[in-house]
Write a protein that holds these residues in place. Structure first.
Motif, PDB file in Angstrom:
ATOM      1  N   LEU A 461       0.837  -1.193  -0.122  1.00 37.11           N
ATOM      2  CA  LEU A 461       0.025   0.044   0.115  1.00 37.11           C
ATOM      3  C   LEU A 461       0.860   1.233  -0.036  1.00 37.11           C
ATOM      4  CD1 LEU A 461      -2.671   1.585   0.224  1.00 37.11           C
ATOM      5  CD2 LEU A 461      -2.518   1.160   2.784  1.00 37.11           C
ATOM      6  N   ALA A 462       1.985   1.169   0.760  1.00 33.18           N
ATOM      7  CA  ALA A 462       2.964   2.419   0.721  1.00 33.18           C
ATOM      8  C   ALA A 462       3.567   2.704  -0.715  1.00 33.18           C
ATOM      9  CB  ALA A 462       4.012   2.194   1.790  1.00 33.18           C
ATOM     10  N   PHE A 463       3.901   1.745  -1.503  1.00 39.48           N
ATOM     11  CA  PHE A 463       4.077   1.701  -2.638  1.00 39.48           C
ATOM     12  C   PHE A 463       3.215   2.228  -3.798  1.00 39.48           C
ATOM     13  CE2 PHE A 463       7.919  -0.848  -0.905  1.00 39.48           C
ATOM     14  CZ  PHE A 463       8.900  -0.176  -1.514  1.00 39.48           C
ATOM     15  N   ALA A 464       1.912   1.774  -3.335  1.00 39.63           N
ATOM     16  CA  ALA A 464       0.932   2.241  -4.292  1.00 39.63           C
ATOM     17  C   ALA A 464       0.651   3.652  -4.135  1.00 39.63           C
ATOM     18  CB  ALA A 464      -0.327   1.509  -3.904  1.00 39.63           C
ATOM     19  N   LEU A 465       0.878   4.189  -2.777  1.00 36.89           N
ATOM     20  CA  LEU A 465       0.671   5.626  -2.527  1.00 36.89           C
ATOM     21  C   LEU A 465       1.906   6.452  -3.232  1.00 36.89           C
ATOM     22  CD1 LEU A 465      -0.371   5.561   1.031  1.00 36.89           C
ATOM     23  CD2 LEU A 465      -1.825   6.431  -0.802  1.00 36.89           C
ATOM     24  N   LEU A 466       3.084   5.741  -3.144  1.00 36.60           N
ATOM     25  CA  LEU A 466       4.313   6.396  -3.842  1.00 36.60           C
ATOM     26  C   LEU A 466       3.947   6.529  -5.249  1.00 36.60           C
ATOM     27  CD1 LEU A 466       7.125   7.626  -3.856  1.00 36.60           C
ATOM     28  CD2 LEU A 466       7.894   5.092  -3.868  1.00 36.60           C
ATOM     29  N   ALA A 467       3.434   5.484  -5.869  1.00 35.01           N
ATOM     30  CA  ALA A 467       2.962   5.596  -7.524  1.00 35.01           C
ATOM     31  C   ALA A 467       2.117   6.453  -7.840  1.00 35.01           C
ATOM     32  CB  ALA A 467       2.371   4.020  -7.668  1.00 35.01           C
ATOM     33  N   LEU A 468       0.955   6.761  -6.728  1.00 37.16           N
ATOM     34  CA  LEU A 468       0.077   7.790  -7.037  1.00 37.16           C
ATOM     35  C   LEU A 468       0.677   9.312  -6.927  1.00 37.16           C
ATOM     36  CD1 LEU A 468      -2.976   8.641  -7.137  1.00 37.16           C
ATOM     37  CD2 LEU A 468      -3.023   8.493  -4.594  1.00 37.16           C
ATOM     38  N   GLY A 469       1.836   9.222  -6.200  1.00 37.36           N
ATOM     39  CA  GLY A 469       2.413  10.560  -5.991  1.00 37.36           C
ATOM     40  C   GLY A 469       3.219  11.158  -7.082  1.00 37.36           C
ATOM     41  N   THR A 470       3.529   9.961  -7.753  1.00 41.49           N
ATOM     42  CA  THR A 470       4.308  10.293  -9.052  1.00 41.49           C
ATOM     43  C   THR A 470       3.638  10.660 -10.203  1.00 41.49           C
ATOM     44  OG1 THR A 470       4.281   7.954 -10.177  1.00 41.49           O
ATOM     45  CG2 THR A 470       6.176   8.498  -8.777  1.00 41.49           C
ATOM     46  N   THR A 471       2.208  10.631 -10.081  1.00 44.39           N
ATOM     47  CA  THR A 471       1.094  10.979 -11.137  1.00 44.39           C
ATOM     48  C   THR A 471       0.646  12.344 -10.980  1.00 44.39           C
ATOM     49  OG1 THR A 471      -0.753  10.435  -9.966  1.00 44.39           O
ATOM     50  CG2 THR A 471       0.526   8.581 -11.609  1.00 44.39           C
ATOM     51  N   LEU A 472       1.151  12.906  -9.617  1.00 47.03           N
ATOM     52  CA  LEU A 472       0.890  14.382  -9.327  1.00 47.03           C
ATOM     53  C   LEU A 472       1.693  15.282  -9.853  1.00 47.03           C
ATOM     54  CD1 LEU A 472      -0.372  13.702  -5.641  1.00 47.03           C
ATOM     55  CD2 LEU A 472      -1.795  13.691  -7.874  1.00 47.03           C
ATOM     56  N   PRO A 473       1.041  16.468 -10.371  1.00 51.31           N
ATOM     57  CA  PRO A 473       2.037  17.641 -10.761  1.00 51.31           C
ATOM     58  C   PRO A 473       2.808  18.229  -9.781  1.00 51.31           C
ATOM     59  CG  PRO A 473       0.120  18.317 -10.952  1.00 51.31           C
ATOM     60  CD  PRO A 473      -0.227  16.950 -10.494  1.00 51.31           C
ATOM     61  N   ARG A 474       4.003  17.932  -9.608  1.00 49.70           N
ATOM     62  CA  ARG A 474       5.052  18.508  -8.547  1.00 49.70           C
ATOM     63  C   ARG A 474       6.071  19.139  -9.077  1.00 49.70           C
ATOM     64  NH1 ARG A 474       4.616  13.939  -3.666  1.00 49.70           N
ATOM     65  NH2 ARG A 474       2.363  14.318  -3.285  1.00 49.70           N
ATOM     66  N   ARG A 475       6.449  20.446  -8.978  1.00 46.30           N
ATOM     67  CA  ARG A 475       7.629  21.178  -9.612  1.00 46.30           C
ATOM     68  C   ARG A 475       8.855  20.703  -8.780  1.00 46.30           C
ATOM     69  NH1 ARG A 475       5.154  27.312 -10.834  1.00 46.30           N
ATOM     70  NH2 ARG A 475       3.635  26.622 -12.192  1.00 46.30           N
ATOM     71  N   ALA A 476       8.635  20.652  -7.440  1.00 50.29           N
ATOM     72  CA  ALA A 476       9.886  20.190  -6.803  1.00 50.29           C
ATOM     73  C   ALA A 476      10.226  18.849  -7.175  1.00 50.29           C
ATOM     74  CB  ALA A 476       9.395  19.970  -5.298  1.00 50.29           C
ATOM     75  N   GLY A 477       9.493  17.891  -7.453  1.00 51.08           N
ATOM     76  CA  GLY A 477       9.802  16.531  -7.933  1.00 51.08           C
ATOM     77  C   GLY A 477      10.608  16.594  -9.161  1.00 51.08           C
ATOM     78  N   ALA A 478       9.944  17.388 -10.038  1.00 54.14           N
ATOM     79  CA  ALA A 478      10.587  17.675 -11.424  1.00 54.14           C
ATOM     80  C   ALA A 478      12.195  18.192 -11.154  1.00 54.14           C
ATOM     81  CB  ALA A 478       9.892  18.376 -12.334  1.00 54.14           C
ATOM     82  N   ALA A 479      12.288  19.083 -10.696  1.00 56.16           N
ATOM     83  CA  ALA A 479      13.541  19.505 -10.045  1.00 56.16           C
ATOM     84  C   ALA A 479      14.678  18.783  -9.558  1.00 56.16           C
ATOM     85  CB  ALA A 479      13.250  20.944  -9.165  1.00 56.16           C
ATOM     86  N   TRP A 480      14.060  17.826  -8.578  1.00 61.82           N
ATOM     87  CA  TRP A 480      15.055  16.933  -8.153  1.00 61.82           C
ATOM     88  C   TRP A 480      15.420  15.880  -8.982  1.00 61.82           C
ATOM     89  CZ3 TRP A 480      15.561  11.881  -7.342  1.00 61.82           C
ATOM     90  CH2 TRP A 480      16.490  11.271  -6.480  1.00 61.82           C
ATOM     91  N   TRP A 481      14.675  15.502 -10.115  1.00 59.44           N
ATOM     92  CA  TRP A 481      14.985  14.566 -11.140  1.00 59.44           C
ATOM     93  C   TRP A 481      15.890  15.246 -11.903  1.00 59.44           C
ATOM     94  CZ3 TRP A 481      14.463   9.427 -10.653  1.00 59.44           C
ATOM     95  CH2 TRP A 481      13.414   8.938  -9.812  1.00 59.44           C
ATOM     96  N   SER A 482      15.614  16.392 -12.026  1.00 61.62           N
ATOM     97  CA  SER A 482      16.634  17.369 -13.078  1.00 61.62           C
ATOM     98  C   SER A 482      18.024  17.509 -12.377  1.00 61.62           C
ATOM     99  CB  SER A 482      16.329  18.837 -13.440  1.00 61.62           C
ATOM    100  OG  SER A 482      16.887  19.511 -14.044  1.00 61.62           O
ATOM    101  N   ARG A 483      18.142  17.712 -11.190  1.00 62.06           N
ATOM    102  CA  ARG A 483      19.474  17.613 -10.139  1.00 62.06           C
ATOM    103  C   ARG A 483      20.240  16.432 -10.369  1.00 62.06           C
ATOM    104  NH1 ARG A 483      16.474  20.644  -6.697  1.00 62.06           N
ATOM    105  NH2 ARG A 483      16.438  19.191  -5.488  1.00 62.06           N
ATOM    106  N   LEU A 484      19.301  15.107 -10.481  1.00 62.47           N
ATOM    107  CA  LEU A 484      20.109  13.807 -10.236  1.00 62.47           C
ATOM    108  C   LEU A 484      20.593  13.639 -11.641  1.00 62.47           C
ATOM    109  CD1 LEU A 484      20.573  11.127  -9.260  1.00 62.47           C
ATOM    110  CD2 LEU A 484      18.176  10.311 -10.142  1.00 62.47           C
ATOM    111  N   GLY A 485      19.818  14.073 -12.961  1.00 62.29           N
ATOM    112  CA  GLY A 485      20.676  14.128 -14.154  1.00 62.29           C
ATOM    113  C   GLY A 485      21.869  14.755 -14.369  1.00 62.29           C
ATOM    114  N   ARG A 486      21.606  15.938 -13.836  1.00 64.68           N
ATOM    115  CA  ARG A 486      22.985  16.796 -14.079  1.00 64.68           C
ATOM    116  C   ARG A 486      24.172  16.247 -13.191  1.00 64.68           C
ATOM    117  NH1 ARG A 486      19.223  20.809 -13.705  1.00 64.68           N
ATOM    118  NH2 ARG A 486      19.714  21.204 -11.507  1.00 64.68           N
ATOM    119  N   GLY A 487      23.856  15.447 -11.957  1.00 62.14           N
ATOM    120  CA  GLY A 487      24.820  14.975 -11.179  1.00 62.14           C
ATOM    121  C   GLY A 487      25.361  16.001 -10.214  1.00 62.14           C
TER     122      GLY A 487
END
Length: 487
Positions: A461-487
């Motif tokens: 259930l916790a992982f299902a909630l995490l999957a649900l969270g990935t479908t929500l528009p979150r600018r902070a999450g997008a910025a985090w992934w961008s920083r990961l890609g840049r290293g």
């Protein structure tokens, strides 16, 4: 003729004839190539691999209990029958795909069938658990040779106007294999024994080899070379193996639980080295720059969670019902509700849901449906009369979520990087499945009898909630992934 094929090479001399037969793709007979159904026959042949892969994924978990009894093993040791297969599959998918581009997809696909079939027979004859795990690794290499080429074969086989129909046929083959796995596995285990769970692959594989030789077209154009990041393959395999070994040790593999810290630290070190390698390598296995795309990183994480939630119950339900004295056949019938729901939604949601709904909205609805399904699985008593209800709801929800999420991922990837993106999707799928097997086993071990099933369901259930969270528009999450890609 649906596609143009390369001209046949000159007739080989008698000496190297065997080598030529083993290293050169053979053309289809003229009667097959000129038949108006030639592309359909070829796509149907590819469906053998799609069916066998998903059948194997959903059928093997039903062998856990008889394997424990025959080899006097712990649940954490038996889970490596699945984990070894999944780890090898993840490690070999991308390298095999690149070799296939250079050597020919038909050739590698047929070799995949041969390796998978021979290893399946060896698994059925294995005298001990360690030998069985070793043969499962070989079986996974054959599966990687098939899976790395299946989509490419379908897209080159079908005429341009029928490509979507061809991919739909392949998806149907996967859905049928996933749906039939628990029922077939339960029937085989309860009648003929666990060895026939692997033996059932042999006649299917032989039939597929013959069909592939005569019905699959040769590769139209091969790449000039295949650049493989061998160090990246080693680091990825080391990281995932160490992480899952840490989970297995913690869930009762044998050594004291505190020793799980050592493989855990090794997993972190290898994972960090892998990320550093991918940023610097000219031909990386995983292009971290692609993670800067707004939806790619969250989409991959959502896919991992989705497959974790899909395969977790395939471990949880047989373990819990066996603890309560349930038979293998009854367990298989109960489990069928999950893949049948998944297959039904995956093949009909595109036509039944409003066309105006975006892939993101469909992903959100599917992930949201997993939440009450897993809550019911945690709250309801684990009896056979009630379990099909949450399992069917979970399957239907995942059948909506997974295809829409995959569409989001592929749409976030440039067309020039579609091959790399496909490899990343396959790796997250395999990792999600492996983590689902390990996480459920760990929850069952730590919580003990009775409460273990509820803890495992709450973990999913916790992982299902995490999957649900990935479908929500979150600018902070997008910025985090961008920083990961840049290293």
């Amino acid at each position: 003729m649906s596609v143009r094929e390369r001209q046949a090479p000159p007739h080989p001399a008698p000496g190297p004839r065997l080598r030529t037969l083993l290293t050169t793709e053979r053309a289809r007979p003229d009667a097959v190539r000129a038949h108006p159904w030639a592309w359909r026959l070829a796509v149907g042949t590819v469906c053998f691999g799609a069916f066998m892969g998903q059948l194997d994924a959903s059928i093997v978990t039903l062998t856990y209990q008889p394997l424990r009894a025959e080899f006097h093993s712990t649940p954490a040791a038996v889970e490596w029958v699945s984990l070894s297969y999944l780890l090898a599959l993840v490690a070999f998918l991308v390298p095999v795909g690149r070799i296939s581009d250079a050597r020919g997809r038909k050739l590698m696909y047929l070799y995949g069938f041969a390796v998978f079939t021979a290893a399946s027979a060896a698994c059925g004859l294995a005298p001990g658990l360690g030998v069985l795990v070793a043969f499962r690794v070989v079986q996974a290499i054959g599966a990687a040779m098939m899976q790395a080429n299946s989509v490419a074969l379908v897209t080159t086989i079908a005429p341009p106007g029928r490509m979507r129909a061809a991919l739909g046929i392949q998806a149907a083959g996967q859905a049928v294999g996933l749906a039939l796995g628990p029922t077939i596995g339960g029937a085989l285990v309860s009648t003929l024994g666990w060895r026939w769970v692997f033996g059932v692959n042999v006649p299917i594989g032989i039939l597929a080899l013959v069909a592939g030789h005569y019905l699959l077209p040769r590769t139209r154009q091969c790449a000039s070379g295949s650049r493989i990041d061998a160090r990246g393959v080693l680091l990825l395999g080391s990281s995932t193996t160490a992480a899952l070994l840490a989970l297995s040790v913690a869930s009762g593999l044998g050594p004291p639980a505190w020793t799980a810290v050592l493989p855990g630290l090794a997993a972190l070190a290898a994972g960090r080295a892998f990320l550093r390698r991918q940023r610097r390598c000219a031909h990386p296995l995983v292009d971290l720059a692609l993670l800067r795309a707004g939806r790619l990183g969250p989409g991959l994480l959502g896919g991992l969670c989705g497959y974790l939630v899909l395969f977790g119950p395939l471990v949880l339900v047989p373990a819990e019902l066996a603890r309560r004295g349930g038979g293998a056949l009854a367990t298989g019938l109960v489990l069928t509700a999950l893949p049948c729901g998944f297959a039904l939604a995956a093949t009909t949601a595109d036509r039944l849901l409003p066309s105006a709904w975006s892939d993101r909205l469909r992903s959100r609805i599917g992930a949201a449906g997993c939440v009450p399904a897993l809550a019911l699985l945690a709250l309801l008593p684990p009896v056979t009369a009630l379990l099909p209800i949450p399992l069917a709801l979970l399957g239907l929800s995942l059948g909506v979520f997974v295809p829409a999420n995959n569409a989001l991922v592929m749409r976030a990837i440039p067309a020039t990087s579609a091959g790399t993106g496909g490899g990343m999707v396959n790796m997250t799928r395999g990792l999600g499945t492996a983590i689902g097997v390990a996480a459920v086993t760990l929850a069952l071990h730590l919580a003990g009898a009775g409460a273990g099933a509820r803890v495992a369901a709450l973990t999913m259930l916790a992982f299902a909630l995490l999957a649900l969270g990935t479908t929500l528009p979150r600018r902070a999450g997008a910025a985090w992934w961008s920083r990961l890609g840049r290293g």
